[in-house]
Design an enzyme around this catalytic site. Sequence first.
Site, PDB file in Angstrom:
ATOM      1  N   SER A 195      20.563  36.112  -8.027  1.00 12.70           N
ATOM      2  CA  SER A 195      21.306  37.194  -8.628  1.00 12.70           C
ATOM      3  C   SER A 195      21.070  38.555  -7.968  1.00 12.70           C
ATOM      4  CB  SER A 195      20.962  37.306 -10.116  1.00 12.70           C
ATOM      5  OG  SER A 195      19.603  37.640 -10.304  1.00 12.70           O
ATOM      6  N   LYS A 239      17.007  46.634  -7.606  1.00 14.76           N
ATOM      7  CA  LYS A 239      17.910  45.859  -8.452  1.00 14.76           C
ATOM      8  C   LYS A 239      18.120  46.589  -9.770  1.00 14.76           C
ATOM      9  CE  LYS A 239      18.420  41.069 -10.035  1.00 14.76           C
ATOM     10  NZ  LYS A 239      17.860  39.717  -9.933  1.00 14.76           N
ATOM     11  N   SER A 248      16.191  34.409  -7.550  1.00 18.97           N
ATOM     12  CA  SER A 248      17.056  35.560  -7.292  1.00 18.97           C
ATOM     13  C   SER A 248      16.624  36.495  -6.170  1.00 18.97           C
ATOM     14  CB  SER A 248      17.256  36.362  -8.570  1.00 18.97           C
ATOM     15  OG  SER A 248      18.168  35.670  -9.380  1.00 18.97           O
TER      16      SER A 248
HETATM   17  N1  GLN Z   1      20.490  31.477 -10.277  1.00 20.34           N
HETATM   18  C1  GLN Z   1      19.477  31.746 -11.257  1.00 20.34           C
HETATM   19  C2  GLN Z   1      20.104  31.717 -12.620  1.00 20.34           C
HETATM   20  O1  GLN Z   1      21.294  31.838 -12.706  1.00 20.34           O
HETATM   21  C3  GLN Z   1      18.889  33.084 -10.944  1.00 20.34           C
HETATM   22  C4  GLN Z   1      17.904  33.593 -11.944  1.00 20.34           C
HETATM   23  C5  GLN Z   1      17.118  34.761 -11.445  1.00 20.34           C
HETATM   24  O2  GLN Z   1      16.245  34.559 -10.588  1.00 20.34           O
HETATM   25  N2  GLN Z   1      17.347  35.938 -11.978  1.00 20.34           N
HETATM   26  O3  GLN Z   1      19.442  31.558 -13.595  1.00 20.34           O
END
Ligand code: GLN
Length: 487
Positions: free
Chosen positions: A154, A79, A178
């Site tokens: 994400s 990532k 995420s």
């Molecule tokens: N959907 C979560 C957010 O928008 C994802 C966060 C993450 O795990 N980076 O905060």
Amino acid sequence: MELHELNIQETHGLLSSRKISSEELTRAYLERIQRLDPQVKSYVTVSGDVALEQAKKADERIKSGEGLTPLTGIPYSAKDSISTRGVNTTCSSRILENYKPFYDSTAIKKLNSASSVLLGKNNMDEFGMGSSTENSGFFTTRNPWNFDHVPGGSSGGSAAAVAAGLAPFTLGEDTGGSVRHPASFCGVTGLKTTYGRVSRYGLIPLVSSFDTIGPMARSAYDVALVLEAIAGHDPKDSTSRIEPVQSYSESLKKAESLRGLRIGIPKEYFVEGLDKDVDASVRAAIKQVESLGAEVMEVSLPHTQYAIPVYYLILFAEASSNLAKYDGVRFGMSERKTGDLMDVYLKTREAGFGAETKRRIMLGTFALSAGYYDAYYLKAQKVRALIRQDFQKAFETCDALITPVAPTTAFRIGEKISNPLDMYLSDVFVVAVNLAGIPAMSVPCGFSNGLPIGVQVMGPHLSEETLLRIGHLYQMQTDWHTKHPPL
Ligand code: GLN
């Protein structure tokens, strides 16, 4: 079977018996990325030169036969919030567009010392904020199972890369789902590790008290191999756990049944709004786990309904503070049009951050401001403690919990982007885990209209071995994780 369909174990077999070299393997992946990624869009940066150089080194090591690990010569991606020395690390934000870290994160360093091969960096929602990769400052990744749908987020680029056969494994980051959310949308296996199990050193922070690095791969066994390579105490991360790392893969080899294991099914996770195909597939997975010898019982996590508001409040607050450093002076982009410092700050942040990032910074700054701190941030921290207690109580009678990962399968690109609340609700089953700091895994368990479904297994702190064992034995009896999208 084709190279890109093999799991780590099978690929390791080819490498160590010298049926293929790491260089050949790496070239095959790079060629596939070049051919297919213009459509999937899972990579922000492809580090071809670095990869070939690392592959040659891996081949020398394999030739010498010394210090081989299951990951030696195996390509992977990460990532784009995980720092890689000399390779762009952008968090999919314009503000870090040309940022090249001068050091490796600890997880990457450990993969380097195993002689794994970095193919490149994966697209994500900007700084990890989103559930679809549509908040990337660059482009939206497509779900390899259906290009009209999102890959989840994400870490959507990472999950799509594994699903599309553009990397055998990848490192994601899970702050509020995420790793698990995109893993379920793309049909791969993803593990959110216990907070502190994998060093956060070099992971660009979103919410320092939630952030974790976790592997995504084609099976629980592969995830175990990656986890044992990257986990462990790190003096550079004061929150990292000191407990020794178990040899997860060895214990999976010996695992035969789930006899003696008690599995809780939290009733708050099977509610209205849960898609009926997701519900049916998750229930079928629970039956399968039961047939492996586990005892299944209903449990309650009574504060579940507060997980989303508490998570987002704390996230806004911590993220607004973590993102304050992008000011046009220290990192990345700088809009220096006049000599006025305030002007540099404002113009840089205006041009560098996307809409969702700005929304969260503003909400977080508000929640932390004098007069509001007690009413919002402090209160959220108190409710967080109650959510953590729910889990503690459940784990007095159960060894693990099973739930859906997301209420639906992958939604359409554009479907939720104009309604942030709708997007946040997609995380309803994943965020409580981060509030409690416990580990959880997403395992493929079915399909609905050609799109994958994931089942979530949660456990107490440092129970990764139990979660992997459940996932592995389940995968020995099912073939959902072996399916490949027709590309
Ligand atoms: N959907 C979560 C957010 O928008 C994802 C966060 C993450 O795990 N980076 O905060």
